[in-house]
Motif scaffolding. Sequence first.
Motif, PDB file in Angstrom:
ATOM      1  N   GLU A 281       0.833  -1.189   0.000  1.00 32.38           N
ATOM      2  CA  GLU A 281       0.000   0.000   0.000  1.00 32.38           C
ATOM      3  C   GLU A 281       0.883   1.261   0.000  1.00 32.38           C
ATOM      4  N   PRO A 282       0.331   2.409  -0.435  1.00 31.79           N
ATOM      5  CA  PRO A 282       1.118   3.643  -0.471  1.00 31.79           C
ATOM      6  C   PRO A 282       1.713   3.980   0.899  1.00 31.79           C
ATOM      7  N   GLY A 283       2.975   4.436   0.892  1.00 34.92           N
ATOM      8  CA  GLY A 283       3.621   4.893   2.121  1.00 34.92           C
ATOM      9  C   GLY A 283       4.325   3.826   2.919  1.00 34.92           C
ATOM     10  N   GLN A 284       4.249   2.569   2.479  1.00 34.89           N
ATOM     11  CA  GLN A 284       4.940   1.488   3.175  1.00 34.89           C
ATOM     12  C   GLN A 284       6.271   1.225   2.459  1.00 34.89           C
ATOM     13  N   MET A 285       7.373   1.723   3.027  1.00 36.23           N
ATOM     14  CA  MET A 285       8.683   1.521   2.415  1.00 36.23           C
ATOM     15  C   MET A 285       9.285   0.220   2.920  1.00 36.23           C
ATOM     16  N   LEU A 286       9.585  -0.671   1.997  1.00 37.89           N
ATOM     17  CA  LEU A 286      10.222  -1.941   2.334  1.00 37.89           C
ATOM     18  C   LEU A 286      11.731  -1.801   2.146  1.00 37.89           C
ATOM     19  N   ALA A 287      12.480  -2.123   3.193  1.00 34.83           N
ATOM     20  CA  ALA A 287      13.936  -2.155   3.121  1.00 34.83           C
ATOM     21  C   ALA A 287      14.380  -3.604   3.225  1.00 34.83           C
ATOM     22  N   VAL A 288      14.912  -4.140   2.147  1.00 38.25           N
ATOM     23  CA  VAL A 288      15.436  -5.502   2.149  1.00 38.25           C
ATOM     24  C   VAL A 288      16.923  -5.396   2.477  1.00 38.25           C
ATOM     25  N   GLU A 429      10.289  12.317   0.998  1.00 44.70           N
ATOM     26  CA  GLU A 429       9.355  13.251   1.643  1.00 44.70           C
ATOM     27  C   GLU A 429       9.411  14.632   0.988  1.00 44.70           C
ATOM     28  N   ARG A 430      10.638  15.115   0.692  1.00 40.54           N
ATOM     29  CA  ARG A 430      10.770  16.435   0.065  1.00 40.54           C
ATOM     30  C   ARG A 430      10.156  16.467  -1.330  1.00 40.54           C
ATOM     31  N   ALA A 431      10.096  15.306  -1.985  1.00 39.15           N
ATOM     32  CA  ALA A 431       9.506  15.236  -3.324  1.00 39.15           C
ATOM     33  C   ALA A 431       7.996  15.011  -3.284  1.00 39.15           C
ATOM     34  N   GLY A 432       7.409  15.000  -2.085  1.00 39.33           N
ATOM     35  CA  GLY A 432       5.974  14.850  -1.953  1.00 39.33           C
ATOM     36  C   GLY A 432       5.493  13.417  -1.973  1.00 39.33           C
ATOM     37  N   VAL A 433       6.422  12.461  -1.776  1.00 39.70           N
ATOM     38  CA  VAL A 433       6.057  11.041  -1.723  1.00 39.70           C
ATOM     39  C   VAL A 433       6.208  10.594  -0.274  1.00 39.70           C
ATOM     40  N   GLY A 434       5.088  10.478   0.434  1.00 37.16           N
ATOM     41  CA  GLY A 434       5.122  10.234   1.864  1.00 37.16           C
ATOM     42  C   GLY A 434       5.573   8.831   2.230  1.00 37.16           C
ATOM     43  N   VAL A 435       6.323   8.741   3.324  1.00 40.52           N
ATOM     44  CA  VAL A 435       6.782   7.463   3.866  1.00 40.52           C
ATOM     45  C   VAL A 435       6.303   7.389   5.309  1.00 40.52           C
ATOM     46  N   GLY A 436       5.325   6.538   5.576  1.00 38.38           N
ATOM     47  CA  GLY A 436       4.752   6.464   6.912  1.00 38.38           C
ATOM     48  C   GLY A 436       5.248   5.301   7.752  1.00 38.38           C
ATOM     49  N   GLU A 437       5.706   4.247   7.087  1.00 37.85           N
ATOM     50  CA  GLU A 437       6.092   3.031   7.802  1.00 37.85           C
ATOM     51  C   GLU A 437       7.315   2.436   7.125  1.00 37.85           C
ATOM     52  N   LEU A 438       8.240   1.926   7.929  1.00 41.35           N
ATOM     53  CA  LEU A 438       9.398   1.215   7.412  1.00 41.35           C
ATOM     54  C   LEU A 438       9.187  -0.270   7.696  1.00 41.35           C
ATOM     55  N   VAL A 439       9.226  -1.073   6.647  1.00 36.32           N
ATOM     56  CA  VAL A 439       9.081  -2.524   6.764  1.00 36.32           C
ATOM     57  C   VAL A 439      10.417  -3.140   6.390  1.00 36.32           C
ATOM     58  N   VAL A 440      10.935  -4.025   7.223  1.00 37.70           N
ATOM     59  CA  VAL A 440      12.275  -4.575   7.006  1.00 37.70           C
ATOM     60  C   VAL A 440      12.202  -6.075   6.755  1.00 37.70           C
ATOM     61  N   ALA A 441      12.972  -6.503   5.776  1.00 38.43           N
ATOM     62  CA  ALA A 441      13.156  -7.923   5.480  1.00 38.43           C
ATOM     63  C   ALA A 441      14.644  -8.158   5.268  1.00 38.43           C
ATOM     64  N   GLY A 442      15.049  -9.418   5.258  1.00 37.48           N
ATOM     65  CA  GLY A 442      16.442  -9.736   4.979  1.00 37.48           C
ATOM     66  C   GLY A 442      17.182 -10.268   6.190  1.00 37.48           C
TER      67      GLY A 442
END
Length: 546
Positions: A281-288, A429-442
């Motif tokens: 979903e929008p705003g969920q950044m996945l960091a592998v 964020e500065r480009a107007g693309v919101g990041v609300g949650e960090l999801v981590v895998a790996g």
Amino acid sequence: MSQQVVIGVDYGTLSGRAVVVAVEDGSELGSAVFEYPHAVLEQRLPSGSPLGHAWALQVPADWREVLRRTVPAALEAAGVRPDQVIGIGTDFTACTVLPTNAEGVPLCELDGLADRPHAYPKLWKHHAAQGQADRINALAEERGEPWLRRYGGKISSEWQFAKALQVLEEDPEVFGLAARWIEAADWIIWELCGRETRNLCTAGYKGVYQDGYPSKEYLEALSPGFSALLAKIDHPLSAMGERAGGLSAAGAALTGLPEGIAVAIGNVDAHVTAVAAQAVEPGQMLAVMGTSTCHVMNSDALGEVPGMCGVVENGIVPGLWGYEAGQSGVGDIFAWFLRCGLPPEYVAEASERGLSGHELLTEKAARQAVGQHGLVALDWHNGNRSILVDHDLSGVLVGCTLGTTPEDIYRALLEATAFGTRTIIDAFERAGVGVGELVVAGGLLRSPFLMQLYADVTRRPLSTLDSEQGPALGSAIHAAVAAGAHPGVRAASAAMGRIHRNAYVPDPRRADAYDALYAVYTELHDHFGRHGGVLHTLRGIRDAAS
């Protein structure tokens, strides 16, 4: 009726793994791992022929062997019969790309080409094409090429066009012999199906495809003859979760699976993990997070984020813009420090207590207050992927004294990678693309201290993938969609994905303390990465002396 299962196969940097997954609920029933016999070719070819600086190649036979070894072993571990398998999906590191003939045979396997470095697959971390990438970017900016904005203003030496240009300029004969220039993610599907397919994900993120590839005129302006690449990559593109075809007789013989079962379109290891982690979903950044970190995220907003690795419509899941960014070195940096910076007495203590070097240094570092070590590091030991897109940068450590300890430096390196992730988040964020949650895998999920550190530094709740096989699970989920077991990627993710929401939440006191260190990191980041050429000068001196 017996339980239906799918298989996901994940091709990493040093090994491949298969996991058997229940279609109904995503239960992981069995898995197997195979380490590549040739690992990464960085110094010389198997024949002994030397390689240049910053090369990273692989051997396709190792990839076939993954299928031969891991699929039957995973089925045996799961206690599952081959006739219960309804589909198989795969993912690969990207951009790992190779030249083949018209039948898909890698050029390095043809007579007379085993000693030609450019006939081999170039692994994602092959950085020897930095000069070509610089010229690609400079000419695109000069000409106002519209696709450049979709990649934050720069493309990387890791990507398809830079690597292909290096082949043309350093071994034009191999370039001419290559009928196809193809991502390993698509090549392995060719091995399974007996037919060529191409996926939208790698084409969009690594092949600068934006409703079409760069023009013939632009490519010829780069280097005469380079426009021939267009014919080598031209092919209809398929979206994620689509069926590539049925398993061929050769693919069935290779894997031990029934001929004709569904084979999913190829995918990238980080991007396919998004469905496994239910980060769709929008705003969920996945960091592998592993040897490097890949950040992927969906959004309903189209923004121009500096230094991102691309924004592709429908690139991860249908109906959203998929973004990618990343850090070229994370776990690799920690491993480097253990190889080079652990004193004998620390090695002895770890051995006596039955701890790894990582565990010992983490334990010691965790006793410190934020900022107690007086250090800040830059996480560029393997260059910078985002947001500077400069693989000629190198690591920096500031603040050392005669009292600095190994755990001080180790903690500073952990923090540097977290600051690098925050730099990427801030750019979004500065480009107007919101990041609300960090999801981590790996693999780095195994360090609770590091995970809490990331939550504190980024000031965001951190959710974790509840699986040790994220990419393989994601590939299995796509296989289930390709086999028709679920109506789409989102539905399959909801049924089969595994996530622990808000596993770590930021501590306000530590977050405030980290803000002060992050300000120093940002100052160093801009001084060494944007305004100063000292790191480039040092690399030039080193290269001249080598």
